[in-house]
Scaffold this motif. Structure first.
Motif, short mmCIF file in Angstrom:
data_model
loop_
_atom_site.label_atom_id
_atom_site.label_comp_id
_atom_site.label_asym_id
_atom_site.label_seq_id
_atom_site.Cartn_x
_atom_site.Cartn_y
_atom_site.Cartn_z
N ASN A 1 25.11 -23.57 33.49
CA ASN A 1 23.71 -23.21 33.30
C ASN A 1 23.60 -21.71 32.96
OD1 ASN A 1 23.29 -25.81 34.18
ND2 ASN A 1 22.60 -25.22 36.23
N PRO B 1 22.20 -17.98 33.07
CA PRO B 1 21.57 -17.21 34.14
C PRO B 1 20.17 -16.76 33.74
CG PRO B 1 23.11 -15.83 32.95
CD PRO B 1 23.28 -17.22 32.39
N ASP C 1 24.21 -28.51 35.17
CA ASP C 1 24.36 -28.82 36.58
C ASP C 1 22.98 -28.72 37.24
OD1 ASP C 1 27.28 -28.95 36.48
OD2 ASP C 1 27.17 -26.79 36.15
N GLY D 1 20.01 -25.13 41.55
CA GLY D 1 20.41 -24.79 42.90
C GLY D 1 21.90 -24.93 43.16
N GLU D 2 22.58 -25.73 42.35
CA GLU D 2 24.02 -25.88 42.50
C GLU D 2 24.73 -24.69 41.87
OE1 GLU D 2 25.33 -29.55 40.84
OE2 GLU D 2 24.34 -30.80 42.35
N LYS D 3 25.89 -24.35 42.42
CA LYS D 3 26.71 -23.32 41.81
C LYS D 3 27.19 -23.81 40.47
CE LYS D 3 30.64 -20.26 42.72
NZ LYS D 3 31.74 -19.92 43.65
N SER D 4 26.96 -23.01 39.42
CA SER D 4 27.23 -23.51 38.08
C SER D 4 27.71 -22.40 37.16
CB SER D 4 25.96 -24.12 37.48
OG SER D 4 26.17 -24.48 36.13
N GLN D 5 28.71 -22.73 36.35
CA GLN D 5 29.14 -21.83 35.29
C GLN D 5 28.63 -22.31 33.93
OE1 GLN D 5 33.42 -21.70 35.67
NE2 GLN D 5 33.33 -20.06 37.19
#
Length: 293
Positions: free
Chosen positions: A177, A179, A168, A171-175
């Motif tokens: 990518n 951490p 993703d 900057g987008e909310k992502s599960q």
């Protein structure tokens, strides 16, 4: 004569898995291996193309007849349906079922011609012929000045490849990518085991990737010059020149680490488990000796 026609598809790394599993199956069955380099890309939604011409592969391409032309989609569908309920060892069109390592493929013996389709993402499908796979998948090095100079820089230092893939956008909310904590833990481990390593970052968003790495600029090199899918092989080649690896949840850096010839390499991989698109951590994916963080 026995013959396997393997359907090559997906991105570069999945094409390598398609090939490697088929190569082993062909060898143990004394069969010719034929590469269908067309049908798997004809309707690819990402517009990907066959990329194995960049490797030292000794197999020929499939003829139109071997690709089931004319009317290939219909004929392929009929073959798949005909084979779907046959015992695995009696199928003439073998399609991978699920994503976990399937030992049935290792024991498949046949006579005549069969078709093989699937990603087969485990070194277990070809571990017993590893030297042959390494020779076949020797990358034809890019000859341009930038890649040659970068390769020289990599070879002259204690190089650690870091792959950061953004499924993703940054900057987008992502599960999907990974951490920054994964990379921090991996770097801490490398720092405690190696003396003054230099890190080479490979990413689809290099500048955003740089922000995830808590090290000064003097210890990092961003690989940014190989643009586009058609140059993915060049990034993979550079990655294989490194000595140690912090890979992403991506089979691209899986191959970068696996193809490296450095004997004492450290390979750190994410310990996540995911199914569906972007699957990771399934049975057979991570080779023995790699570290899970």
């Amino acid at each position: 004569m026995n013959k396997i026609i393997v359907r090559i598809k997906g991105g570069l790394s999945n094409q390598l898995f398609c090939y490697a599993a088929a190569r082993r199956l062909a060898l143990v069955n004394d069969a010719e291996l034929v590469l269908d380099d067309v049908s798997g890309f004809r309707y690819d939604k990402y517009k990907r193309r066959y990329q194995l011409d960049h490797f030292n592969i000794p197999c020929r391409k499939a003829t139109p007849a071997e690709r089931l032309e004319p009317f290939p989609r219909l004929r392929r569908y009929i073959l798949k349906q005909m084979n779907k309920y046959r015992p695995f060892e009696k199928r003439t069109y073998i399609v991978q079922e699920g994503i976990d390592f399937d030992p049935r493929l290792l024991h498949t013996r046949f006579r005549g011609t069969i078709y093989l389709e699937g990603y087969w993402q485990s070194e277990k499908y070809f571990k017993d012929i590893e030297p042959i796979i390494r020779e076949d998948l020797r990358i034809n090095s890019p000859l341009d000045r930038m890649n040659q100079e970068m390769a020289k820089k990599i070879r002259e230092c204690l190089a650690v490849a870091i792959h950061i893939r953004f499924f993703d956008k940054p900057g987008e909310k992502s599960q999907n990518n990974l951490p920054s904590s994964y990379y921090k833990k991996a770097i801490d481990y490398i720092e405690s085991h190696l003396q003054n390593p230099h890190y080479f970052i490979f990413s689809d968003y290099p500048e955003s990737a740089r922000e995830l790495i808590p090290l000064p600029d003097s210890r990092i090199t961003l690989i940014t010059h190989n643009k586009g899918e058609e140059n993915a092989y060049a990034d993979l080649w550079l990655m294989t020149q490194c000595k140690h690896f912090i890979i992403a949840n991506s089979t691209f850096s899986w191959w970068g680490a696996w193809l490296s010839q450095f004997r004492d390499k450290i390979v750190i991989a994410p310990a996540i488990v995911r199914r569906g698109e972007g699957a990771w951590g399934f049975k057979g994916l991570i080779p023995e000796g790699w570290l899970l963080f």
